[in-house]
Motif scaffolding. Structure first.
Motif, PDB file in Angstrom:
ATOM      1  N   SER A 172      12.339   1.707 -21.004  1.00  0.00           N
ATOM      2  CA  SER A 172      13.487   2.411 -20.408  1.00  0.00           C
ATOM      3  C   SER A 172      13.083   3.646 -19.605  1.00  0.00           C
ATOM      4  N   PRO A 173      12.199   4.525 -20.118  1.00  0.00           N
ATOM      5  CA  PRO A 173      11.788   5.673 -19.301  1.00  0.00           C
ATOM      6  C   PRO A 173      11.134   5.261 -17.991  1.00  0.00           C
ATOM      7  N   ALA A 174      10.467   4.112 -17.976  1.00  0.00           N
ATOM      8  CA  ALA A 174       9.779   3.677 -16.759  1.00  0.00           C
ATOM      9  C   ALA A 174      10.745   3.206 -15.682  1.00  0.00           C
ATOM     10  N   LEU A 175      12.005   2.914 -16.053  1.00  0.00           N
ATOM     11  CA  LEU A 175      12.981   2.477 -15.063  1.00  0.00           C
ATOM     12  C   LEU A 175      13.543   3.647 -14.260  1.00  0.00           C
ATOM     13  N   SER A 176      13.569   4.825 -14.861  1.00  0.00           N
ATOM     14  CA  SER A 176      14.214   5.971 -14.207  1.00  0.00           C
ATOM     15  C   SER A 176      13.552   6.387 -12.897  1.00  0.00           C
ATOM     16  N   PRO A 177      12.211   6.458 -12.809  1.00  0.00           N
ATOM     17  CA  PRO A 177      11.607   6.875 -11.533  1.00  0.00           C
ATOM     18  C   PRO A 177      11.988   5.967 -10.367  1.00  0.00           C
ATOM     19  N   ALA A 178      12.094   4.664 -10.603  1.00  0.00           N
ATOM     20  CA  ALA A 178      12.468   3.749  -9.526  1.00  0.00           C
ATOM     21  C   ALA A 178      13.902   3.980  -9.095  1.00  0.00           C
ATOM     22  N   ARG A 179      14.788   4.233 -10.063  1.00  0.00           N
ATOM     23  CA  ARG A 179      16.184   4.521  -9.710  1.00  0.00           C
ATOM     24  C   ARG A 179      16.265   5.833  -8.924  1.00  0.00           C
ATOM     25  N   ASN A 180      15.492   6.825  -9.346  1.00  0.00           N
ATOM     26  CA  ASN A 180      15.498   8.102  -8.620  1.00  0.00           C
ATOM     27  C   ASN A 180      14.980   7.920  -7.200  1.00  0.00           C
ATOM     28  N   GLU A 222       0.820  -1.214   0.000  1.00  0.00           N
ATOM     29  CA  GLU A 222       0.000   0.000   0.000  1.00  0.00           C
ATOM     30  C   GLU A 222       0.851   1.261   0.000  1.00  0.00           C
ATOM     31  N   SER A 223       2.050   1.178   0.606  1.00  0.00           N
ATOM     32  CA  SER A 223       2.895   2.366   0.743  1.00  0.00           C
ATOM     33  C   SER A 223       3.413   2.885  -0.592  1.00  0.00           C
ATOM     34  N   VAL A 224       3.507   2.041  -1.611  1.00  0.00           N
ATOM     35  CA  VAL A 224       4.013   2.482  -2.914  1.00  0.00           C
ATOM     36  C   VAL A 224       2.991   2.296  -4.032  1.00  0.00           C
ATOM     37  N   ARG A 225       1.802   1.800  -3.698  1.00  0.00           N
ATOM     38  CA  ARG A 225       0.814   1.485  -4.738  1.00  0.00           C
ATOM     39  C   ARG A 225       0.407   2.740  -5.517  1.00  0.00           C
ATOM     40  N   ALA A 226       0.032   3.779  -4.800  1.00  0.00           N
ATOM     41  CA  ALA A 226      -0.418   4.998  -5.477  1.00  0.00           C
ATOM     42  C   ALA A 226       0.707   5.606  -6.307  1.00  0.00           C
ATOM     43  N   TRP A 227       1.951   5.545  -5.773  1.00  0.00           N
ATOM     44  CA  TRP A 227       3.096   6.101  -6.506  1.00  0.00           C
ATOM     45  C   TRP A 227       3.298   5.371  -7.823  1.00  0.00           C
ATOM     46  N   CYS A 228       3.230   4.046  -7.799  1.00  0.00           N
ATOM     47  CA  CYS A 228       3.436   3.259  -9.015  1.00  0.00           C
ATOM     48  C   CYS A 228       2.339   3.545 -10.043  1.00  0.00           C
ATOM     49  N   ILE A 229       1.085   3.638  -9.558  1.00  0.00           N
ATOM     50  CA  ILE A 229      -0.033   3.899 -10.471  1.00  0.00           C
ATOM     51  C   ILE A 229       0.099   5.280 -11.099  1.00  0.00           C
ATOM     52  N   ASP A 230       0.372   6.296 -10.254  1.00  0.00           N
ATOM     53  CA  ASP A 230       0.493   7.667 -10.769  1.00  0.00           C
ATOM     54  C   ASP A 230       1.646   7.785 -11.759  1.00  0.00           C
ATOM     55  N   THR A 231       2.791   7.144 -11.434  1.00  0.00           N
ATOM     56  CA  THR A 231       3.950   7.224 -12.321  1.00  0.00           C
ATOM     57  C   THR A 231       3.673   6.541 -13.647  1.00  0.00           C
ATOM     58  N   ALA A 232       3.001   5.384 -13.620  1.00  0.00           N
ATOM     59  CA  ALA A 232       2.658   4.686 -14.856  1.00  0.00           C
ATOM     60  C   ALA A 232       1.704   5.510 -15.700  1.00  0.00           C
ATOM     61  N   ASP A 233       0.715   6.139 -15.039  1.00  0.00           N
ATOM     62  CA  ASP A 233      -0.234   6.981 -15.779  1.00  0.00           C
ATOM     63  C   ASP A 233       0.485   8.177 -16.399  1.00  0.00           C
ATOM     64  N   GLY A 234       1.415   8.779 -15.651  1.00  0.00           N
ATOM     65  CA  GLY A 234       2.131   9.942 -16.164  1.00  0.00           C
ATOM     66  C   GLY A 234       3.004   9.623 -17.357  1.00  0.00           C
ATOM     67  N   PRO A 238       2.117   0.611 -19.084  1.00  0.00           N
ATOM     68  CA  PRO A 238       1.418  -0.326 -18.205  1.00  0.00           C
ATOM     69  C   PRO A 238       1.979  -0.260 -16.780  1.00  0.00           C
ATOM     70  N   LEU A 239       1.157  -0.606 -15.829  1.00  0.00           N
ATOM     71  CA  LEU A 239       1.575  -0.573 -14.427  1.00  0.00           C
ATOM     72  C   LEU A 239       2.774  -1.481 -14.172  1.00  0.00           C
ATOM     73  N   ASP A 240       2.873  -2.590 -14.909  1.00  0.00           N
ATOM     74  CA  ASP A 240       4.022  -3.490 -14.737  1.00  0.00           C
ATOM     75  C   ASP A 240       5.345  -2.740 -14.851  1.00  0.00           C
ATOM     76  N   PHE A 241       5.414  -1.771 -15.789  1.00  0.00           N
ATOM     77  CA  PHE A 241       6.669  -1.104 -16.112  1.00  0.00           C
ATOM     78  C   PHE A 241       7.211  -0.274 -14.949  1.00  0.00           C
ATOM     79  N   THR A 242       6.346   0.185 -14.060  1.00  0.00           N
ATOM     80  CA  THR A 242       6.822   0.927 -12.891  1.00  0.00           C
ATOM     81  C   THR A 242       6.819   0.074 -11.630  1.00  0.00           C
TER      82      THR A 242
END
Length: 306
Positions: free
Chosen positions: A296-304, A231-243, A247-251
């Motif tokens: 590739s762009p979807a990997l950057s937010p997780a690294r950040n 739950e602590s990262v669910r909204a972040w992953c969804i918002d980042t994927a939408d932005g 697909p949600l898998d990518f984030t």
């Protein structure tokens, strides 16, 4: 002041293996894995029963005493056996990769450079970089796990620029599960030259199972379930994927791998209430998608985030 007498490794091994020893197992070997400076990293206790059964457990020093289990491995991966000897050998010398410490010791007694990552399932976790660019021969056990071990080791070594051959164990007259030690027992007068003359697999591709063709058409990919995420990262992953319009898998996948890296090996889950089986959050992730799908762009937010 009373002097503190530290228990010797062999004494500790007998104490920790007291149960199997009472059941009739006999000490076979105590293998010492060493760091690059030849200091001991941990040991592997090997016992054998007269009926053929084996009992093998790792043992390490905690600072207060010896205990069953391996210490946390270096970041690069688990140590190869006989590592100091390998590093000190002539870089042009042929290196024999075997399955198990006893096999490596047996070849070393013949004056050969030999090492192992351990048992048949140990290759993936080992640090093979000390073998980079070397010429190697893999000698697996004569069974299916041995063939799989040889495949994994060969792939990893070739990725490091090694020239890799494999002993044709099917041509050695070994019994099922037979290994290097068994062959040397069958040939008690064998020398290093005899080992070097062993037949090699002519075409390694013949030893591998042919790949199964992909189904046509490909099955549809299930949609990633957001409820699987903490739950602590669910909204972040969804918002980042939408932005990013991916697909949600990518984030979600890189986010979970990043979190596992942040946790490290300081936390583990005990899988048995009174046992020593612990699983650490060591995750490997893979994002699969067509070209230009935004992987590739979807990997950057997780690294950040990490």
């Amino acid at each position: 002041m009373n002097a503190v007498i530290r228990e010797m490794p062999a004494q500790a091994a007998r104490r920790l293996a007291a149960g199997p020893l009472r059941e009739g197992f006999q000490p076979a070997a105590l293998h010492e894995y060493q760091n690059t400076d030849a200091s001991p990293a941990y040991w592997r206790i090997r016992l054998k029963h007269p009926d053929g059964r084996k009992w093998m457990r790792p043992m390490h020093w905690t600072g207060d005493g010896y205990t069953i289990g391996e210490p946390a491995p270096p970041v690069a991966g688990k140590l190869l056996y006989r590592l100091p000897e390998l590093l000190a050998a002539d870089p042009a010398a042929l290196v024999w990769i075997v399955e198990g410490e006893s096999c490596a010791d047996a070849l070393a007694k013949l004056g050969m450079v030999a090492t192992t990552s351990g048992g048949s399932t140990s290759a993936e976790a080992a640090d093979c970089t000390p073998l980079r660019g070397r010429r190697c021969v893999v000698w697996p056990d004569h069974d299916k796990p041995g063939a799989e071990y040889a495949d994994t080791v060969s792939d990893r070594l070739r990725a490091l620029g090694c020239v890799v051959d494999r002993v044709d164990v099917a041509a050695l007259g070994l019994p099922d599960k037979g290994d290097c030690v068994d062959w040397l027992a069958m040939h008690p007068n064998a020398t290093a030259a005899d080992v070097h003359a062993l037949p090699l697999v002519a075409d390694e591709s013949q030893t591998r199972t042919a790949p199964e063709p992909l189904p046509d058409p490909l099955p549809s990919v299930p949609q990633f379930d957001a409820a699987l995420l903490p739950e602590s990262v669910r909204a972040w992953c969804i918002d980042t994927a939408d932005g990013l319009n991916v697909p949600l898998d990518f984030t979600a996948v890189p986010a979970m791998v990043a979190l596992a890296g942040a946790i490290g090996r300081s936390v583990a889950v005990a899988l048995r209430a009174h046992g020593r089986w612990f699983e650490y959050p060591i995750l490997w992730g893979c994002v699969v998608g067509r070209p230009s799908s935004g992987k590739s762009p979807a990997l950057s937010p997780a690294r950040n985030m990490l």
